[in-house]
Design a protein around this motif. Structure first.
Motif, PDB file in Angstrom:
ATOM      1  N   HIS A   1      -8.879   5.990   0.474  1.00 48.37           N
ATOM      2  CA  HIS A   1      -9.639   5.782  -0.761  1.00 48.37           C
ATOM      3  C   HIS A   1     -11.036   5.219  -0.477  1.00 48.37           C
ATOM      4  O   HIS A   1     -12.003   5.569  -1.159  1.00 48.37           O
ATOM      5  CB  HIS A   1      -8.875   4.845  -1.697  1.00 48.37           C
ATOM      6  CG  HIS A   1      -7.613   5.467  -2.241  1.00 48.37           C
ATOM      7  ND1 HIS A   1      -7.620   6.402  -3.248  1.00 48.37           N
ATOM      8  CD2 HIS A   1      -6.309   5.317  -1.904  1.00 48.37           C
ATOM      9  CE1 HIS A   1      -6.376   6.793  -3.515  1.00 48.37           C
ATOM     10  NE2 HIS A   1      -5.568   6.145  -2.702  1.00 48.37           N
TER      11      HIS A   1
ATOM     12  N   SER B   1      -4.479  -7.052  -0.223  1.00 45.75           N
ATOM     13  CA  SER B   1      -5.062  -6.480  -1.434  1.00 45.75           C
ATOM     14  C   SER B   1      -4.663  -5.022  -1.587  1.00 45.75           C
ATOM     15  O   SER B   1      -4.262  -4.364  -0.624  1.00 45.75           O
ATOM     16  CB  SER B   1      -6.592  -6.570  -1.386  1.00 45.75           C
ATOM     17  OG  SER B   1      -6.999  -7.895  -1.196  1.00 45.75           O
ATOM     18  N   SER B   2      -4.857  -4.518  -2.778  1.00 42.54           N
ATOM     19  CA  SER B   2      -4.528  -3.117  -3.035  1.00 42.54           C
ATOM     20  C   SER B   2      -5.590  -2.201  -2.435  1.00 42.54           C
ATOM     21  O   SER B   2      -6.735  -2.602  -2.204  1.00 42.54           O
ATOM     22  CB  SER B   2      -4.441  -2.879  -4.542  1.00 42.54           C
ATOM     23  OG  SER B   2      -5.721  -2.996  -5.121  1.00 42.54           O
ATOM     24  N   MET B   3      -5.199  -0.977  -2.206  1.00 45.95           N
ATOM     25  CA  MET B   3      -6.149   0.013  -1.704  1.00 45.95           C
ATOM     26  C   MET B   3      -7.250   0.249  -2.722  1.00 45.95           C
ATOM     27  O   MET B   3      -8.418   0.433  -2.367  1.00 45.95           O
ATOM     28  CB  MET B   3      -5.415   1.314  -1.386  1.00 45.95           C
ATOM     29  CG  MET B   3      -4.385   1.163  -0.281  1.00 45.95           C
ATOM     30  SD  MET B   3      -3.584   2.713   0.203  1.00 45.95           S
ATOM     31  CE  MET B   3      -2.553   3.077  -1.207  1.00 45.95           C
TER      32      MET B   3
ATOM     33  N   LYS C   1       0.842  -1.212   0.000  1.00 40.20           N
ATOM     34  CA  LYS C   1       0.000   0.000   0.000  1.00 40.20           C
ATOM     35  C   LYS C   1       0.873   1.256   0.000  1.00 40.20           C
ATOM     36  O   LYS C   1       0.529   2.265  -0.620  1.00 40.20           O
ATOM     37  CB  LYS C   1      -0.945  -0.040   1.190  1.00 40.20           C
ATOM     38  CG  LYS C   1      -1.945  -1.193   1.110  1.00 40.20           C
ATOM     39  CD  LYS C   1      -2.822  -1.276   2.338  1.00 40.20           C
ATOM     40  CE  LYS C   1      -3.558  -2.598   2.450  1.00 40.20           C
ATOM     41  NZ  LYS C   1      -4.772  -2.720   1.649  1.00 40.20           N
ATOM     42  N   VAL C   2       2.001   1.188   0.702  1.00 44.86           N
ATOM     43  CA  VAL C   2       2.928   2.326   0.691  1.00 44.86           C
ATOM     44  C   VAL C   2       3.343   2.634  -0.744  1.00 44.86           C
ATOM     45  O   VAL C   2       3.342   3.797  -1.176  1.00 44.86           O
ATOM     46  CB  VAL C   2       4.171   2.011   1.542  1.00 44.86           C
ATOM     47  CG1 VAL C   2       5.254   3.065   1.327  1.00 44.86           C
ATOM     48  CG2 VAL C   2       3.800   1.919   3.013  1.00 44.86           C
TER      49      VAL C   2
ATOM     50  N   GLU D   1       1.797   1.560  -3.500  1.00 48.63           N
ATOM     51  CA  GLU D   1       0.606   1.913  -4.289  1.00 48.63           C
ATOM     52  C   GLU D   1       0.277   3.398  -4.113  1.00 48.63           C
ATOM     53  O   GLU D   1      -0.219   4.046  -5.047  1.00 48.63           O
ATOM     54  CB  GLU D   1      -0.586   1.056  -3.842  1.00 48.63           C
ATOM     55  CG  GLU D   1      -1.830   1.271  -4.684  1.00 48.63           C
ATOM     56  CD  GLU D   1      -3.065   0.580  -4.102  1.00 48.63           C
ATOM     57  OE1 GLU D   1      -2.946  -0.125  -3.075  1.00 48.63           O
ATOM     58  OE2 GLU D   1      -4.151   0.758  -4.682  1.00 48.63           O
ATOM     59  N   ALA D   2       0.562   3.931  -2.930  1.00 48.92           N
ATOM     60  CA  ALA D   2       0.261   5.347  -2.677  1.00 48.92           C
ATOM     61  C   ALA D   2       1.009   6.261  -3.651  1.00 48.92           C
ATOM     62  O   ALA D   2       0.526   7.353  -3.970  1.00 48.92           O
ATOM     63  CB  ALA D   2       0.595   5.703  -1.236  1.00 48.92           C
TER      64      ALA D   2
ATOM     65  N   TRP E   1      -4.513   2.095   6.005  1.00 46.21           N
ATOM     66  CA  TRP E   1      -4.076   2.552   4.685  1.00 46.21           C
ATOM     67  C   TRP E   1      -5.247   2.588   3.703  1.00 46.21           C
ATOM     68  O   TRP E   1      -5.325   3.444   2.826  1.00 46.21           O
ATOM     69  CB  TRP E   1      -2.969   1.646   4.151  1.00 46.21           C
ATOM     70  CG  TRP E   1      -1.646   1.942   4.779  1.00 46.21           C
ATOM     71  CD1 TRP E   1      -1.119   1.358   5.895  1.00 46.21           C
ATOM     72  CD2 TRP E   1      -0.685   2.915   4.352  1.00 46.21           C
ATOM     73  NE1 TRP E   1       0.105   1.911   6.189  1.00 46.21           N
ATOM     74  CE2 TRP E   1       0.396   2.869   5.253  1.00 46.21           C
ATOM     75  CE3 TRP E   1      -0.645   3.813   3.292  1.00 46.21           C
ATOM     76  CZ2 TRP E   1       1.512   3.693   5.124  1.00 46.21           C
ATOM     77  CZ3 TRP E   1       0.458   4.637   3.157  1.00 46.21           C
ATOM     78  CH2 TRP E   1       1.526   4.578   4.073  1.00 46.21           C
ATOM     79  N   ASP E   2      -6.161   1.625   3.836  1.00 46.52           N
ATOM     80  CA  ASP E   2      -7.300   1.569   2.911  1.00 46.52           C
ATOM     81  C   ASP E   2      -8.218   2.778   3.054  1.00 46.52           C
ATOM     82  O   ASP E   2      -8.887   3.171   2.104  1.00 46.52           O
ATOM     83  CB  ASP E   2      -8.134   0.299   3.180  1.00 46.52           C
ATOM     84  CG  ASP E   2      -7.421  -0.974   2.759  1.00 46.52           C
ATOM     85  OD1 ASP E   2      -6.535  -0.903   1.892  1.00 46.52           O
ATOM     86  OD2 ASP E   2      -7.762  -2.043   3.316  1.00 46.52           O
TER      87      ASP E   2
END
Lengths: 413, 358
Positions: free
Chosen positions: B320, B282-284, A122-123, A125-126, B316-317
């Motif tokens: 979004h 999983s991705s955000m 996620k870091v 992906e940000a 983190w999710d």
């Protein structure tokens, strides 16, 4: 003992290299930000410039703008208390220009990371909140139990350490990364170039192995850990280049010369210490006091030792060999039972009297490393802190507990 | 130790372990529900002493249960690589077992989560290894016949769970009742779980619930208290995205058992990869999309995220998720997430936001 010439040369080279990178990016060159646990060799083989995320985090921390960088992360809507070391680069992009270290980190064109932990993906992906930045992720598979001492098996019998399927997966991902980079840069990957890169790396790490062995055998210790860290790590960020290989050779030559001349960090060396975990080496005055007042010197950190034992791989298929280098590199440092046995081997090899173990939030199996060392009869002091977030550090308390620890070792000697 | 009908019991941690293979090996799958232990509990403190404190309490609670001996009846524990907490739990239990400190063997089902063919191949291999391990633990071969029998039982259970979910969307089932239903489905034999769920169905109210429908995201709850606190504060949890709730139904069961072992395992690997995205794997972007879709499907009018300390991913999710939810949202994080009063306070503020928005 003065600062190693190898360390000074590496630090000087790094500044020069970074300014060259900034200039190249300003001229339109595409570059990558890559996490340390993801392969960088393909970038090297394709002549794509890259910055290692953890190196930049170390610069942000050393320039004392970590807290401001984390504040930028929070202002972006993301947590500032999670994966702080990984996220410092992202936050540093939002620093005021007069605060940004070394002129600031240019915007990368792509970021590359392994999906370690729950949030590293996620870091990275940000970064893609800016849609012009591409992101490639590697899976992070779990460590298996090696079929023998990994530091002996890994160079040639790596499947006995990491398992066939894990390596095959990462080799597939290496091929996907090549496609990803070719598509985005217009460059063509050449396997023969990757072979050259891999050979240079093996040469570099063989020099590091010789350096580590020389330090381990020397009594008293001839070099400070705070000196060997930049002299090893900066060339590590340039793995696969001739400069990286030559820098490792120069370090080997310098250290062996010091050993031969009888050089000593502390003339009356009383206590030899090992530092396990990430470093707290931003302020070396604390360690100077241990040397001056207690005759205690740190003779070991993971940075030289993992370079010596963790990276050498000899194989015919460069893509697979590269996978075998990276698939478990972090496990070697943290996961039981892989890691604890290695620390015991290294502690014995260096004849340490005690271990200071920095236990970070994001590493598994720390208690088993401590346990294995204690079972080997080596006293351990655990320090719980993040080396990335200055808000959590109480250096005065750490110095006090380390002083008591050293004094207790000396009292028992 | 075995079930009343003589079958061995195999423990499961996480959603990535297919119960079908466990049942096909003649064992009762028992997904271990982490207890809501708090600091000061001796068992939890013992677990933290081994694992370190910087780990999600869910993983530490399972370790505490193993250390206490209460899970010694299990023939083994299969652990998902669904989060850092689960992975640390595996490393810890493997090492403790190697050192002779715990009785129960463990095995990691290292299914990873990128939507790539290379990942599917790796995961298929992981399930093949799991097949061999559970057969070894139960001394029972997995056959097409045993798998078909188990599949039929699990399929019947899923029909009842689907009905539960539909009743929930219509406001006839509370969130806490659904949570208990999912837990029963994961911890007792299918026939027993179906009996429990059908008995509960008879007890459902005639009238729809008038509380504000809400979607819950964040950490998977430990026990029922979080759901009870939220619903007593005036909101009805009509859906959730944690792995003890609706996502269980998103991992499809095969419609038939492919006689080719590798083909069947590939189908199971794909079923999980195509299931609802879990926060830690999983991705955000995928999480935000899934949250929005689930909110629309469930009719939720609010979004609440409750994120425990050391459960890193859901925080983190949120950036979004909340931006795309289309309904008012609040996140409660860290120590506040462990404090019912602060969760209730957040629910109250969320109710006010919903009221203002309507």
């Amino acid at each position: 003992v003065t600062r190693l010439a190898s360390a000074s040369a590496a630090l000087s080279h790094q500044r020069e290299w970074f300014q060259q990178l900034r200039a190249a990016v300003a001229d339109g060159e595409k570059y990558a930000l890559v996490n340390a646990d993801a392969p960088q060799e393909i970038l090297r083989a394709m002549d794509i410039p890259y910055v290692v995320n953890q190196w930049w985090a170390s610069i942000v921390t050393a320039k004392q703008v970590a807290a401001q960088s984390l504040a930028v992360v929070a202002a972006s809507g993301y947590p500032d208390d999670s994966r702080q070391y990984d996220v410092l680069a992202l936050g540093s992009r939002g620093l005021d220009p007069d605060q940004a270290p070394w002129g600031g980190l240019p915007k990368p064109d792509f970021v590359i990371a392994e999906l370690s932990g729950d949030a590293t993906g996620k870091v990275f992906e940000a970064w893609t909140d800016d849609p012009s930045i591409g992101y490639f992720a590697y899976e992070r598979t779990a460590a298996i139990t090696p079929d023998g001492p990994w530091w002996e098996l890994a160079p040639r019998s790596w499947e006995r350490v990491f398992g066939h399927d894990r390596i095959a997966l990462m080799a597939d991902e290496n091929r996907l990364l090549i496609d990803f980079l070719e598509e985005r840069t217009g460059r063509t990957f050449q396997l023969s170039k990757l072979h050259e890169v891999m050979e240079l790396i093996n040469e570099q790490e063989e020099f590091n192995r010789q350096t580590r062995d020389a330090v381990a055998a020397a009594r008293p210790t001839p070099v400070r850990v705070s000196d060997t860290i930049p002299a090893v790590m900066i060339p590590q960020w340039h793995r696969g280049s001739q400069w990286g290989r030559d820098a490792a050779k120069n370090l080997r030559d310098e250290v062996t010369t010091l050993v031969d001349s009888g050089a000593a960090v502390v003339d009356a060396e009383r206590t030899r210490l090992m530092w396990v975990g990430r470093g707290l080496w931003g302020d070396t005055s604390m360690y100077q006091r241990f040397e001056d007042e207690l005759g205690a010197v740190f003779v070991w950190s993971m940075y030289l030792a993992i370079a010596a034992d963790g990276y050498i791989r000899y194989g015919d298929d460069a893509i697979e060999t590269l996978a075998a280098r990276f698939v478990g590199i972090t496990d070697l440092l943290y996961a039981p039972p892989v890691a604890p046995a290695w620390y015991v081997k290294e502690a014995r090899g260096h004849g340490v009297d005690g271990v200071v173990h920095l236990v970070a939030d994001d590493v598994p199996g720390a208690s088993f490393i401590t346990l294995a060392l204690e079972e080997a009869g080596i006293p351990v002091l655990e320090i719980r802190a993040s080396n990335a977030d200055p808000r959590t550090l109480d250096l005065a308390a750490i110095e006090e507990s380390m002083t008591r620890f050293i004094e207790s070792i000396q009292a028992d000697a | 130790m075995h079930t009343a009908d003589g079958r061995p019991v195999i423990g499961i941690v996480g959603r990535d372990v297919p119960a079908l293979l466990v049942a096909g090996a003649g064992a009762q799958p028992f997904r271990i529900p982490p207890a809501d232990l708090r600091t000061g509990d001796t068992g939890l403190d013992d677990a933290y002493a081994v694992m370190g404190r910087a780990v999600d309490r869910a993983a530490a609670a399972v370790l505490a249960a193993v250390l206490s001996g209460e899970l010694d009846h299990l023939s083994g524990i299969l652990i998902s690589h669904d989060s850092e907490g689960s992975l640390r739990l595996f490393y810890t239990l493997q090492e403790l077992h190697r050192r002779g400190r715990t009785a129960v063997p463990v095995h990691l089902v290292d299914q990873v989560h990128l939507a790539r063919e290379s990942t599917v191949r790796f995961n298929t291999g992981q399930l093949s290894a799991m097949w061999d391990v559970v057969s070894d633990w139960t001394s029972t071969s997995i056959t097409s016949e045993s798998l078909e029998s188990s599949r039929a039982e699990l399929a019947e259970l899923r029909v009842v769970l689907e009905q539960l979910r539909m009743d929930r969307h219509s406001g006839r089932v509370s969130g806490v009742a659904a949570l208990r239903g999912y837990r029963a489905a994961a911890t007792v034999a299918p026939a027993e779980a179906i009996g429990l769920l059908q008995r509960d169905r008879h007890d459902r109210p005639e009238h729809d619930d008038v509380r504000i429908p809400m979607f819950l995201t964040g950490s998977a709850p430990l026990g029922d208290d979080l759901y009870l606190a939220i619903e007593e504060a005036g909101m009805l949890i009509v859906g959730e995205d944690h792995d003890w709730g609706d996502p269980i139904l998103s991992d499809r069961l095969p419609e038939t058992i492919d006689p080719d072992r590798n083909a069947l395992l590939r189908e199971l690997a794909l079923a999980r990869l195509n299931g609802a995205p879990a926060s830690a794997s999983s991705s955000m972007a995928s999480r935000a999309h899934a949250t929005r879709t689930a909110i629309v499907a469930s009719g939720a009018r609010a979004l609440l995220s409750v994120v425990r300390p050391h459960d890193e991913a859901p925080a983190w999710d949120w950036h979004h998720q909340s931006a795309q939810a289309g309904v008012p949202g609040v996140m409660v994080r860290g120590d506040a997430a462990d404090d019912p009063a602060q969760v209730v306070e957040a629910v109250t503020s969320l109710r006010a936001s919903v009221g203002a928005a309507s």
